[in-house]
Write a protein that holds these residues in place. Sequence first.
Motif, mmCIF file in Angstrom:
data_model
loop_
_atom_site.group_PDB
_atom_site.id
_atom_site.type_symbol
_atom_site.label_atom_id
_atom_site.label_comp_id
_atom_site.label_asym_id
_atom_site.label_seq_id
_atom_site.Cartn_x
_atom_site.Cartn_y
_atom_site.Cartn_z
ATOM 1 N N GLN A 87 0.833 -1.209 0.000
ATOM 2 C CA GLN A 87 0.000 0.000 0.000
ATOM 3 C C GLN A 87 0.867 1.257 0.000
ATOM 4 N N ASN A 88 1.883 1.279 0.837
ATOM 5 C CA ASN A 88 2.753 2.452 0.914
ATOM 6 C C ASN A 88 3.541 2.658 -0.378
ATOM 7 N N SER A 89 3.958 1.585 -1.006
ATOM 8 C CA SER A 89 4.699 1.698 -2.267
ATOM 9 C C SER A 89 3.824 2.284 -3.367
ATOM 10 N N SER A 137 12.027 1.861 5.308
ATOM 11 C CA SER A 137 11.104 0.782 5.619
ATOM 12 C C SER A 137 9.677 1.203 5.278
ATOM 13 N N PHE A 138 9.211 0.761 4.126
ATOM 14 C CA PHE A 138 7.847 1.062 3.730
ATOM 15 C C PHE A 138 6.858 0.077 4.355
ATOM 16 N N ARG A 170 5.128 1.487 8.807
ATOM 17 C CA ARG A 170 4.060 2.395 9.223
ATOM 18 C C ARG A 170 3.050 2.520 8.100
ATOM 19 N N THR A 171 1.784 2.309 8.407
ATOM 20 C CA THR A 171 0.731 2.436 7.403
ATOM 21 C C THR A 171 0.465 3.911 7.122
ATOM 22 N N MET A 172 0.441 4.261 5.858
ATOM 23 C CA MET A 172 0.089 5.628 5.458
ATOM 24 C C MET A 172 -1.260 5.576 4.745
ATOM 25 N N GLY A 173 -2.139 6.495 5.070
ATOM 26 C CA GLY A 173 -3.402 6.576 4.348
ATOM 27 C C GLY A 173 -3.298 7.542 3.190
#
Length: 188
Positions: A77-79, A113-114, A117-120
């Motif tokens: 998701q982060n990528s 480190s992707f 931590r979850t990013m919205g």
Amino acid sequence: MTALTARERLLLTAALAVEDAKALAAWQEWSSAIAMEAAPHAELRILPAVHARLARIRPLPPLPQKLIGTARATFTQNSILAAAAYDLLRALDTAGVPVLVSKGFTHCLQFQSFARRTMGDIDITVWDSALDRALEVLKAEGWEPCYGMTWAALRSRVRIRRESWNFTKGAGNIDLHWRVSNDPREAW
């Protein structure tokens, strides 16, 4: 802000403890207290950081596939968010719009480190004086304002009443900030 629960403290210890034994003990105590599927959202959000910490312990402790899957999903998701942001940041730079990238994206970049931590969304800040140019670039690059907002409203009413707005393009999500509030309530 609410106080941390005992289980949240355990997960944070598992994610942040310097000593391997302390991190492992906290993880084992948490995982024996609750099934991962039953954990509340606040605890699930910490799991990618727990995985990143436990994965550095050698020999690697046995980890549930669900935890490994959570870390992989967070990475993916982060990528995807990062790929959309890179193209937009490049277009803003080409247009001469100075940008400050903040919050989760900078953590991912700094710690390489992707999956941690979850990013919205990707938070970026532009000068208020460069907002019109930034909006032109967003529109030209195919980004759309979220929540039914129009471009005209962003240039006038919303610009004065808010400090940021979300934009989306495909799987990308940007939170564009254009000023830092001087509200005394935000002094903290």
